[in-house]
Design an enzyme around this catalytic site. Structure first.
Site, PDB file in Angstrom:
ATOM      1  N   ARG A 103       0.823  -1.215   0.000  1.00  0.00           N
ATOM      2  CA  ARG A 103       0.000   0.000   0.000  1.00  0.00           C
ATOM      3  C   ARG A 103       0.854   1.261   0.000  1.00  0.00           C
ATOM      4  O   ARG A 103       0.405   2.310  -0.449  1.00  0.00           O
ATOM      5  CB  ARG A 103      -0.990  -0.023   1.167  1.00  0.00           C
ATOM      6  CG  ARG A 103      -2.098  -1.071   0.965  1.00  0.00           C
ATOM      7  CD  ARG A 103      -3.081  -1.116   2.123  1.00  0.00           C
ATOM      8  NE  ARG A 103      -2.462  -1.419   3.388  1.00  0.00           N
ATOM      9  CZ  ARG A 103      -2.344  -2.636   3.912  1.00  0.00           C
ATOM     10  NH1 ARG A 103      -2.814  -3.680   3.263  1.00  0.00           N
ATOM     11  NH2 ARG A 103      -1.753  -2.815   5.087  1.00  0.00           N
TER      12      ARG A 103
ATOM     13  N   GLU B 126       4.967  -9.816  15.075  1.00  0.00           N
ATOM     14  CA  GLU B 126       4.187 -10.438  16.134  1.00  0.00           C
ATOM     15  C   GLU B 126       4.121 -11.955  15.983  1.00  0.00           C
ATOM     16  O   GLU B 126       4.016 -12.678  16.954  1.00  0.00           O
ATOM     17  CB  GLU B 126       2.738  -9.915  16.160  1.00  0.00           C
ATOM     18  CG  GLU B 126       2.533  -8.416  16.120  1.00  0.00           C
ATOM     19  CD  GLU B 126       2.556  -7.839  14.716  1.00  0.00           C
ATOM     20  OE1 GLU B 126       1.508  -7.745  14.068  1.00  0.00           O
ATOM     21  OE2 GLU B 126       3.650  -7.470  14.251  1.00  0.00           O
TER      22      GLU B 126
END
Length: 176
Positions: free
Chosen positions: A61, A98
């Site tokens: 993006r 994560e």
């Protein structure tokens, strides 16, 4: 800044990609011509006097606004991608996310010591991807590095900005 038009057009998707996450979807800003124009204009005003020579767009993006702004500033665009996506020789930076480790890369001839670089991505949350991109660009020894995001998320206890030195110039268009 939190432009009212941008805020009104930003889509929030609860529990995506997992429960408890409120995903901020910038594609609703990209598809709206008025929002796209506002973002380009605001970014241009922020960076028109900085001497930017290269804008590094972070996959994927980040490519959208990096490209639009590069055209307006008369700068080049550098793609920061996942491994195996760039055809020539690259340099890499790995980082922990994560849920595991990831790697990004840039062509080895993309940036030089004379460049003033703007790193751009759509979102600052935990900051891991941008920290890796920042470390990667630093390997090129450019004259200066700036950082920009469309959105910075702070309302969920996320503090990605804290990964960077206090003298690192970080700008955002929206803070939620």
């Amino acid at each position: 800044m939190n432009n009212k038009t941008l805020m009104a057009n930003l889509r929030c998707i609860p529990d995506f990609p997992q429960k408890g996450i409120n995903f901020r979807d910038v594609t609703t800003l990209f598809k709206n011509p008025a929002c796209l124009q506002i973002m380009v204009d605001e970014l241009y005003e922020m960076y028109k006097s900085k001497g930017i020579t290269k804008i590094v767009g972070i996959e994927s993006r980040g490519f959208v606004m990096a490209s639009a702004l590069a055209v307006k500033l008369g700068a080049g665009i550098v793609l920061c991608r996942k491994p195996g996506k760039l055809p020539a020789v690259t340099i890499q930076e790995s980082y922990t996310k994560e849920y595991g480790e990831d790697t990004i890369e840039i062509h080895e001839d993309a940036i030089n010591e004379k460049d003033i670089v703007l790193l751009h991505d759509d979102l600052l949350a935990t900051g891991g991807t941008m920290k890796a991109a920042y470390n990667l660009v630093k390997k090129f020894n450019p004259r200066k590095i700036y950082m920009n995001f469309i959105i910075e998320i702070t309302d969920e206890g996320l503090q990605g900005r804290k990964l960077f030195d206090v003298d690192t110039e970080i700008t955002t268009l929206l803070t939620v």
